[in-house]
Design an enzyme around this catalytic site. Sequence first.
Site, mmCIF file in Angstrom:
data_model
loop_
_atom_site.group_PDB
_atom_site.id
_atom_site.type_symbol
_atom_site.label_atom_id
_atom_site.label_comp_id
_atom_site.label_asym_id
_atom_site.label_seq_id
_atom_site.Cartn_x
_atom_site.Cartn_y
_atom_site.Cartn_z
ATOM 1 N N TRP A 104 0.834 -1.437 0.068
ATOM 2 C CA TRP A 104 -0.086 0.046 -0.099
ATOM 3 C C TRP A 104 0.922 1.308 -0.022
ATOM 4 O O TRP A 104 0.375 2.407 0.085
ATOM 5 C CB TRP A 104 -1.030 0.039 1.137
ATOM 6 C CG TRP A 104 -2.275 -0.736 0.952
ATOM 7 C CD1 TRP A 104 -2.227 -1.806 0.304
ATOM 8 C CD2 TRP A 104 -3.432 -0.794 1.777
ATOM 9 N NE1 TRP A 104 -3.608 -2.306 0.246
ATOM 10 C CE2 TRP A 104 -4.314 -1.793 1.272
ATOM 11 C CE3 TRP A 104 -3.983 0.031 2.789
ATOM 12 C CZ2 TRP A 104 -5.558 -1.955 1.716
ATOM 13 C CZ3 TRP A 104 -5.075 -0.337 3.337
ATOM 14 C CH2 TRP A 104 -6.037 -1.030 2.775
ATOM 15 N N LYS A 105 2.057 1.154 0.231
ATOM 16 C CA LYS A 105 3.028 2.256 0.293
ATOM 17 C C LYS A 105 2.619 3.273 1.245
ATOM 18 O O LYS A 105 1.955 2.935 2.530
ATOM 19 C CB LYS A 105 3.138 2.963 -1.029
ATOM 20 C CG LYS A 105 3.668 2.030 -2.239
ATOM 21 C CD LYS A 105 3.973 2.488 -3.512
ATOM 22 C CE LYS A 105 4.127 1.488 -4.562
ATOM 23 N NZ LYS A 105 4.908 2.139 -5.769
ATOM 24 N N HIS A 125 12.948 -2.189 -0.891
ATOM 25 C CA HIS A 125 11.989 -1.513 -2.002
ATOM 26 C C HIS A 125 12.698 -0.534 -2.721
ATOM 27 O O HIS A 125 13.616 0.211 -2.463
ATOM 28 C CB HIS A 125 10.735 -1.071 -1.671
ATOM 29 C CG HIS A 125 9.722 -0.909 -2.693
ATOM 30 N ND1 HIS A 125 9.889 0.303 -3.413
ATOM 31 C CD2 HIS A 125 8.778 -1.443 -2.969
ATOM 32 C CE1 HIS A 125 8.921 0.377 -4.192
ATOM 33 N NE2 HIS A 125 8.101 -0.886 -4.154
ATOM 34 N N GLY A 135 4.619 1.839 -10.974
ATOM 35 C CA GLY A 135 3.731 2.774 -10.953
ATOM 36 C C GLY A 135 3.637 3.571 -12.171
ATOM 37 O O GLY A 135 3.195 4.606 -12.072
ATOM 38 N N SER A 156 3.680 -2.364 -12.028
ATOM 39 C CA SER A 156 2.480 -2.023 -12.732
ATOM 40 C C SER A 156 1.754 -3.581 -13.045
ATOM 41 O O SER A 156 1.268 -3.784 -14.101
ATOM 42 C CB SER A 156 2.710 -1.410 -14.249
ATOM 43 O OG SER A 156 3.197 -0.374 -13.872
ATOM 44 N N GLY A 192 1.517 -2.784 -6.314
ATOM 45 C CA GLY A 192 1.453 -1.606 -5.442
ATOM 46 C C GLY A 192 -0.056 -0.817 -5.812
ATOM 47 O O GLY A 192 -0.994 -1.353 -5.043
ATOM 48 N N GLY A 193 -0.032 -0.153 -6.813
ATOM 49 C CA GLY A 193 -1.275 0.846 -7.023
ATOM 50 C C GLY A 193 -2.636 -0.122 -7.031
ATOM 51 O O GLY A 193 -3.668 0.227 -6.399
#
Length: 253
Positions: free
Chosen positions: A14-15, A99, A175, A214, A235-236
Site C-alpha cells: 500500500w506504500k 524496495h 507505478g 504495474s 502496488g497501486g
Amino acid sequence: MTTTRIRPLVAGNWKMNGLAAALAEATAVKAALSDSVAPADVMICPPATLLAQMAYATRGSAILLGGQDCHAASSGAHTGDIAAEMLKDAGATAVIVGHSERRADHGELDRIVRAKAAAAHRAGLTAIVCIGETKGERLAGLTLDVVARQLAASLPDAASDADTVVAYEPVWAIGTGLTPSPDDVAEVHEAIRGHLAGRYGDAGSRIRILYGGSVKPSNAKELLALPNVNGALVGGASLKADDFLAIIRASAP
Ligand code: PEP
C-alpha cells in the site's frame, strides 16, 4: 531441484496510502476470500499506522500482513524507525526490504538491505527482498548484472524458502503502467532462480520469486503464468479490493 509447484504469493504494497477508512478494502478482501481457498497466499503490507488495526480487522482470515520496511536494530535511539520485532508484535509475518523507493529516497545500499533482511529473520518475519534495474541499466544491457549484484549483496547467507521471498521489480515499471515483455520477465526470473539454487541448494529452488511493477488485472494472468514467477508484489492495484482480488484469482494455475 524440486519440480513441485510453488504456491504463489500475491502481496499488496500500500506504500504511503491509507487512512483508517481504507481498512474497508482489507475487510472486503477478507469477505471475498472467506468462502473458498484462495489460489495463492495473500498478503497486505499497509502503512505501519494501520498494521495493528488491520490485524484486528482481518483476524480469522488467511490474509497475511507485512510491514514495508524495518530498521536493522531490534530497539534503540532511531527516531521514526520501526524494528522488525515491532512489526511482528503488531501482527505482521513479513516485511518488505530494499524496495526501490527506499533505495532511492533513503539511500539504502545492498548491505543495509541485507542487514534489514537479517533483522526480519531475527524477529521471525519473512523478508521480501526487492531487487531490480533502472531504465538506464536496462537500456545499457546491464539488467542481469545488476540483479546478480543485488542478490549477492542483499540476501543474507542463511536465507531459505522458509524465511525469504525475492521480488523482482524493474524500477522503471513501478507505478508507470509499463511492464517488461513476458520474455524479459522470464529471462530475469530464470537468472534469479539460477542464483538462488546455486547459492542455497534445494531451499533456493523453492524460494518464491515475485514479479512487481504495474501488475494489474489485465496483465496478471500472463505475468503469473511465466516460469519462475511465483506470485506478484502489487502496488497501486492492491489499494482497491476488486482489483487486488482479480489479481489473486489470476494466480490460479
Ligand atoms: C510496488 O510498489 O512494489 C509496485 C510494484 O508498484 P506498482 O504495482 O504500482 O507498480
